[in-house]
Design an enzyme around this catalytic site. Structure first.
Site, PDB file in Angstrom:
ATOM      1  N   ASP A  62       0.822  -1.327   0.033  1.00 49.73           N
ATOM      2  CA  ASP A  62       0.168  -0.151   0.061  1.00 49.73           C
ATOM      3  C   ASP A  62       0.955   1.264  -0.054  1.00 49.73           C
ATOM      4  O   ASP A  62       1.965   1.316   0.443  1.00 49.73           O
ATOM      5  CB  ASP A  62      -0.903   0.102   1.300  1.00 49.73           C
TER       6      ASP A  62
HETATM    7  N1  URA Z   1      -1.224  -5.889   3.700  1.00 47.76           N
HETATM    8  C1  URA Z   1      -1.488  -4.634   3.774  1.00 47.76           C
HETATM    9  O1  URA Z   1      -2.755  -4.523   4.391  1.00 47.76           O
HETATM   10  N2  URA Z   1      -1.063  -3.753   3.097  1.00 47.76           N
HETATM   11  C2  URA Z   1       0.270  -4.036   2.709  1.00 47.76           C
HETATM   12  O2  URA Z   1       0.889  -3.144   1.963  1.00 47.76           O
HETATM   13  C3  URA Z   1       0.791  -5.198   2.516  1.00 47.76           C
HETATM   14  C4  URA Z   1       0.184  -6.097   2.955  1.00 47.76           C
END
Ligand code: URA
Length: 239
Positions: free
Chosen positions: A104
């Site tokens: 993310d």
């Molecule tokens: N899980 C998440 O919620 N975000 C990420 O970036 C990676 C794994």
């Protein structure tokens, strides 16, 4: 394996094949110290190719470890937004680079950037069971119910997930290590949200058995060695 010289130049210098032919015609390219103007010349790993006297690498694919900073997206084309590929310095840039898997925008840590599609597919596919390790900072402590649900293979929106690891790593239990063998959208955040916990910070620390190099500052990257590639992909039967 051998490849045409113009193809190697185009890939390694990130230029078109036509431009590579021009560079060759101008006499700037040497193979094993002999000027070479013919783009169809076959070259392999053992050949020393130089442009203007500077050696270039011939590796078919590259594998780059980046410590992703917050605020950039895990994509090769951000449509105007900054991506992890934009952060790769000019001397490591080449055509076809992309991040193997998505973090993310606000997640930090280990992103693997490559131009090897088959390798990326293999390390991301849940059938290969390659664990990804995260450190999550939460707004409340981890409890036994969460651990049992993570480890038992939790059901999230009707889908049964693969078993995951969860272990508190701070005294107050609000910082925890999470190990996943699949990568669903916002998976870590959604797994904690099911238990009423919000992820305040998420940082990926390892892919398979390869830890993020702690010498890399946010936004910095380096090549992954052949030996380290083996550490990512070595078999994991349990987590
Ligand atoms: N899980 C998440 O919620 N975000 C990420 O970036 C990676 C794994």
């Amino acid at each position: 394996m051998t490849e045409r010289l113009d193809k190697i130049l185009s890939r390694q210098l990130n230029i078109t094949r036509a431009r590579a032919k021009e560079v060759l015609r101008s006499g700037r390219v040497a193979v094993n110290d002999v000027t070479q103007q013919d783009g169809s010349t076959k070259c392999g790993d053992a050949d020393a190719i130089s442009v203007d006297g500077k050696l270039i690498t011939v590796a078919r694919y590259v594998y780059i470890m980046m410590n992703k900073p917050a605020g950039v997206i895990s994509a090769s084309d951000g449509k105007g937004e900054k991506t992890v590929v934009d952060l790769v310095p000019d001397n490591m840039q080449r055509r076809g680079l992309f991040p193997a898997g998505r973090l993310d925008r606000d997640t930090t840590g280990f992103v693997l950037i490559t131009d090897d599609g088959e390798f990326a597919h293999n390390i991301l596919s849940p059938v290969h069971h390659i664990p990804k390790t995260y450190i999550a900072t939460l707004d409340k402590p981890v409890d036994d119910g969460m651990i049992a649900d993570f480890e038992g293979g939790m059901t999230l929106n009707g889908r049964v997930l693969l078993e995951a690891g969860l272990e508190p790593v701070s005294h107050d239990g609000t910082v925890a290590r999470v190990v996943l063998r699949q990568g669903l959208y916002h998976q870590v955040k959604r797994m904690f949200a099911k238990h009423g916990a919000t992820v305040l910070q998420l940082h990926r620390t390892a892919m398979g058995g390869l830890e993020l190099d702690d010498g890399l500052l946010p936004g910095e990257c380096r090549y992954i060695t052949a030996d380290e590639i083996g550490q990512i992909t070595k078999k994991f039967d349990s987590i």
